[in-house]
Design a protein around this motif. Structure first.
Motif, PDB file in Angstrom:
ATOM      1  N   TYR A   1      50.526  40.501  30.032  1.00  0.00           N
ATOM      2  CA  TYR A   1      49.508  39.663  30.680  1.00  0.00           C
ATOM      3  C   TYR A   1      48.856  38.727  29.674  1.00  0.00           C
ATOM      4  O   TYR A   1      48.349  37.658  30.016  1.00  0.00           O
ATOM      5  CB  TYR A   1      48.443  40.551  31.341  1.00  0.00           C
TER       6      TYR A   1
ATOM      7  N   SER B   1      42.387  45.331  24.907  1.00  0.00           N
ATOM      8  CA  SER B   1      42.698  46.385  25.867  1.00  0.00           C
ATOM      9  C   SER B   1      41.940  47.629  25.426  1.00  0.00           C
ATOM     10  O   SER B   1      40.857  47.491  24.845  1.00  0.00           O
ATOM     11  CB  SER B   1      44.210  46.618  25.978  1.00  0.00           C
TER      12      SER B   1
ATOM     13  N   GLN C   1      51.987  46.279  30.243  1.00  0.00           N
ATOM     14  CA  GLN C   1      51.339  45.369  31.201  1.00  0.00           C
ATOM     15  C   GLN C   1      50.302  44.502  30.487  1.00  0.00           C
ATOM     16  O   GLN C   1      50.206  43.295  30.726  1.00  0.00           O
ATOM     17  CB  GLN C   1      50.623  46.153  32.297  1.00  0.00           C
ATOM     18  N   ALA C   2      49.496  45.121  29.618  1.00  0.00           N
ATOM     19  CA  ALA C   2      48.427  44.390  28.922  1.00  0.00           C
ATOM     20  C   ALA C   2      49.017  43.322  28.009  1.00  0.00           C
ATOM     21  O   ALA C   2      48.554  42.172  27.981  1.00  0.00           O
ATOM     22  CB  ALA C   2      47.573  45.374  28.116  1.00  0.00           C
TER      23      ALA C   2
ATOM     24  N   ALA D   1      50.982  50.870  30.956  1.00  0.00           N
ATOM     25  CA  ALA D   1      49.751  50.068  30.898  1.00  0.00           C
ATOM     26  C   ALA D   1      49.715  49.178  29.657  1.00  0.00           C
ATOM     27  O   ALA D   1      49.249  48.039  29.714  1.00  0.00           O
ATOM     28  CB  ALA D   1      48.537  50.994  30.917  1.00  0.00           C
TER      29      ALA D   1
ATOM     30  N   PHE E   1      45.309  47.060  34.753  1.00  0.00           N
ATOM     31  CA  PHE E   1      46.573  47.709  34.406  1.00  0.00           C
ATOM     32  C   PHE E   1      46.653  49.206  34.717  1.00  0.00           C
ATOM     33  O   PHE E   1      46.939  50.021  33.836  1.00  0.00           O
ATOM     34  CB  PHE E   1      46.898  47.460  32.923  1.00  0.00           C
TER      35      PHE E   1
ATOM     36  N   SER F   1      44.377  51.881  29.208  1.00  0.00           N
ATOM     37  CA  SER F   1      43.934  50.493  29.407  1.00  0.00           C
ATOM     38  C   SER F   1      42.462  50.546  29.781  1.00  0.00           C
ATOM     39  O   SER F   1      41.915  51.623  30.033  1.00  0.00           O
ATOM     40  CB  SER F   1      44.713  49.792  30.530  1.00  0.00           C
TER      41      SER F   1
END
Ligand code: GRF
Length: 206
Positions: free
Chosen positions: A130, A135, A126-127, A123, A118, A113
């Motif tokens: 979100y 990223s 998460q990206a 990661a 993140f 990331s």
């Protein structure tokens, strides 16, 4: 130029390890991988390293004492192989302060990331969750905090409509394989310094 001896730490697939080995062999990084260490005997990357004739060590962490004791065994293995710089490449362990102090400013990690966004596990997921539109990956110097030390190289990667964790991870991984050799070439070439947590690449090597 003298060749720096690298130790690469893995826990799994080892594709970044492979990118580092190939960049060293191709002359893009002035270094050689002296040893690959894994905390998992099942790490797929070990087999590739063995096929390549690179020394490997398996040092399982489970049942081998405290984090400090396990890290001391890893550092001892690295020293046996004359390792000067350490590359974490999918090594799924937080390093103890003792480990970080054993190689001050000479440990690198790669994270999928654009840190500080993140950190930690998953990661790419998460990206995606979100909802970021960009990223990427980060190569950074390691300190005792997770995914935290001074940033050496970042490569952005767009998040596309319809991306899944799998497709985004694959697109980021391609950039990881470029970013790690790039960071090593920058740092091993000298002419850099730290200003606070900023890595300055315009320092007179003297
Ligand atoms: C990479 O995505 C890296 O950024 C993260 O773990 C993954 C390791 O992949 N730290 P590989 O083992 O290098 O193929």
């Amino acid at each position: 130029m003298e060749t720096t001896r690298l130790g690469v730490l893995i826990s799994g697939r080892g594709s970044n390890m492979r990118a580092i080995v190939e960049a060293c062999r191709g002359g893009r990084v002035p270094a050689a991988v002296a040893v690959v260490v894994s905390n998992k005997a099942s790490a797929a990357g070990l087999e590739w390293a063995r096929e390549q004739g690179i020394p490997t060590r398996v040092l399982p962490h489970r049942g081998h004492g405290s984090r400090e004791e396990h890290d001391a065994a890893v550092v001892a293995a690295l020293r046996e192989h004359g390792v000067e710089w350490v590359c974490l490449a999918g090594y799924m362990r937080l390093l103890s302060a003792d480990f970080v102090e054993a190689y001050p400013g000479r440990i690198l990690n790669i994270h999928p990331s654009l840190l500080p966004a993140f950190p930690g596990l998953d990661a790419q997921r998460q990206a995606l969750e979100y909802g970021v539109k960009v990223s990427g990956c980060t190569v950074h110097l390691v300190d005792a905090e997770l995914d935290h030390g001074p940033i050496v190289v970042q490569r952005p990667v767009p998040v596309l409509e319809g991306d899944s964790v799998v497709t985004l991870s694959a697109r980021i991984l391609e950039q990881e394989h470029l970013a790690y050799p790039e960071a090593l070439a920058l740092l091993l070439g000298g002419g850099w310094g730290l200003e606070g947590r900023r890595v300055r690449l315009d320092v007179d090597p003297g």
